[in-house]
Design a protein around this motif. Structure first.
Motif: not given
Length: 471
Positions: A88-100
């Motif tokens: 969950k933390k990893q996916a949230c990091y990617f989403l914040k970075s703009g890498d959907s």
């Protein structure tokens, strides 16, 4: 990039697509592509993405933090509810970075190969309420959840509109609402609505909860899962959803090894939330039943093994008891308490058998009900009627239940009233401003202008043409 003309509005539970679309619409450029360039510096952004990549740009436009947008306006909480904290933390990091794409991959959504439908969903009653309160309708996140086909607030079926990549789409406000009479659809919509509220379930613990309930229901032993029996019962229970390709493929009887038993194969496997929602909806009576089993644990039944009762038979027994209690004249809350069913189930059975539903102590007699209906027919607001008859707004709204014709009539009255007010405001602004122009009119009465632009554009264009030509 030129400045946005109107400060963005954000409503509770609104989707990211809805927020972004309204900002692009308010830009009022020569084309959709030009508006996208003005707002996001990129005309190729996919606004309707499930996990959007433009959250940082939207945050700067709305002054709402990226975390707030993710938690309250995306479906991230739903898609990550059954993932481990690390994932969950990893996916949230990617989403914040703009890498959907990386966020999709981290959550296992690509590996599951379960596609989401290219449709926006909305409740006709919610859309009418939004337009009445805010002057515009918008998309709600909980309506976009997979397998959600009903609005749990109004217990009516959701309508849908196709997603369009180069066109902005908003809910219609002129559609009639159809009551949902299928308790399974309301049950799934209810489960889904809880999952967007930030719940997080440990996959290993979740597997144990499933296993104990399966054993107690007779679909498993302490050594093995009775996969075929379990899957066949789920096919019967979810027969109303078998038209959906995702459900049909998951419960396909031609698959020898697969869902639902594969939920136990590997503790670290990532499964699409649809799989968990189907299992939980089948095994547990309501979300509270599931939460108690997950948090407090459930003991294995030690009594003699009994043949497993199918979920269809369980529901049939509850409906029979509900029908018997309704026929005896018991009020709504009494039936809910004695039959152990939801209010939606009671209303569904009552409508199906044509039984008048008595609600306890509603304080609305026949003569008062008739007076209220007459006032409702001429378009009187429910708040004013509540004050006039010394009742609550809920009592007034209860009188409207089942009055489809009156609801449609009130909808048209609200529309024409709103249109008349907006037209008068535009005309007044044009003739009172010292040097009137479209930009100045919008600055003074933006809400009315945008409403006419969406709902009465032909009249608005004719007025502008006539007025400025005369000038």
């Amino acid at each position: 990039m030129r400045m946005i003309q109107i400060s963005p509005r954000i409503y509770a539970g609104e989707t990211i697509y809805s927020i972004a679309s309204r900002i692009v619409l308010n830009d009022v450029s020569t084309s959709f592509s030009q508006s996208m360039l003005n707002v996001f510096d990129n005309k190729n952004i996919q606004l309707s993405s499930i996990l959007p990549s433009y959250l940082s740009q939207l945050s700067s436009l709305t002054l709402c933090t990226v975390d707030c947008l993710i938690d309250n306006h995306t479906l991230f909480q739903y898609y990550s509810a059954f993932s481990s904290d690390r994932v969950k933390k990893q996916a949230c990091y990617f989403l914040k970075s703009g890498d959907s794409s990386a966020a999709f991959k981290a959550l296992g959504l690509l590996a599951n190969r379960i596609t989401d439908k290219d449709m926006h969903k909305y409740c006709p009653v919610c859309a009418l309420e939004q337009e009445f309160l805010f002057g515009e309708a918008y998309w709600l996140s909980e309506h976009q959840l997979p397998l959600s086909l009903a609005c749990i607030k109004h217990e009516c079926m959701l309508e849908s509109k196709p997603k369009a990549r180069k066109q902005l789409v908003f809910p219609d406000t002129g559609r009639a609402a159809f009551h949902c009479t299928n308790p399974v659809l309301l049950k799934i919509a209810g489960f889904n609505s809880y999952l967007v509220n930030g719940y997080s379930f440990d996959p290993i613990k979740l597997g144990r909860v499933y296993a104990v309930r399966l054993i107690n229901r007779g679909f498993a032993t302490t050594k093995a899962v009775r996969h075929i029996k379990w899957r066949n019962e789920m096919r019967v229970y979810f027969s109303s959803l078998m038209h959906d390709e995702r459900v049909k493929n998951l419960l396909d009887s031609s698959s020898e090894y697969g869902f639902p038993a594969n939920i136990f194969y590997h503790d670290d496997s990532s499964h699409h939330p649809i799989k968990h929602v189907l299992i939980i909806s089948f095994l547990f009576d309501h979300f509270g039943d599931f939460i108690v089993a997950y948090c407090q644990g459930e003991s294995l039944l030690t009594s003699k093994a009994k043949p497993a009762t199918s979920q269809a038979n369980i529901d049939e027994g509850r409906h029979s008891k509900t029908l018997k209690l309704l026929s005896s004249g018991m009020h709504l809350r009494g039936v809910i308490r004695h039959a152990n069913v939801s209010a939606a189930t009671v209303r569904s059975v009552a409508i199906k058998h044509g039984i008048a539903l008595y609600e306890n102590d509603r304080k609305v007699g026949r003569s008062m009900r008739r007076s209220i209906l007459i006032q409702l027919m001429i378009g009187k607001p429910t708040q004013i009627l509540a004050e006039t008859f010394n009742l609550s707004v809920g009592d007034i709204e209860q009188v409207l239940v089942g009055q489809t014709a009156i609801k449609i009539l009130r909808q048209r009255i609200r529309f024409y009233t709103r249109r008349r007010t907006a037209r008068q405001a535009i005309i007044s602004a044009l003739y009172t401003l010292v040097r009137p122009s479209i930009s100045r009119v919008r600055k003074v009465i933006d809400k009315e202008y945008m409403w006419l632009y969406k709902h009465d554009r032909e009249w608005l264009n004719d007025l502008k043409k006539t007025y400025f030509n005369n000038k």
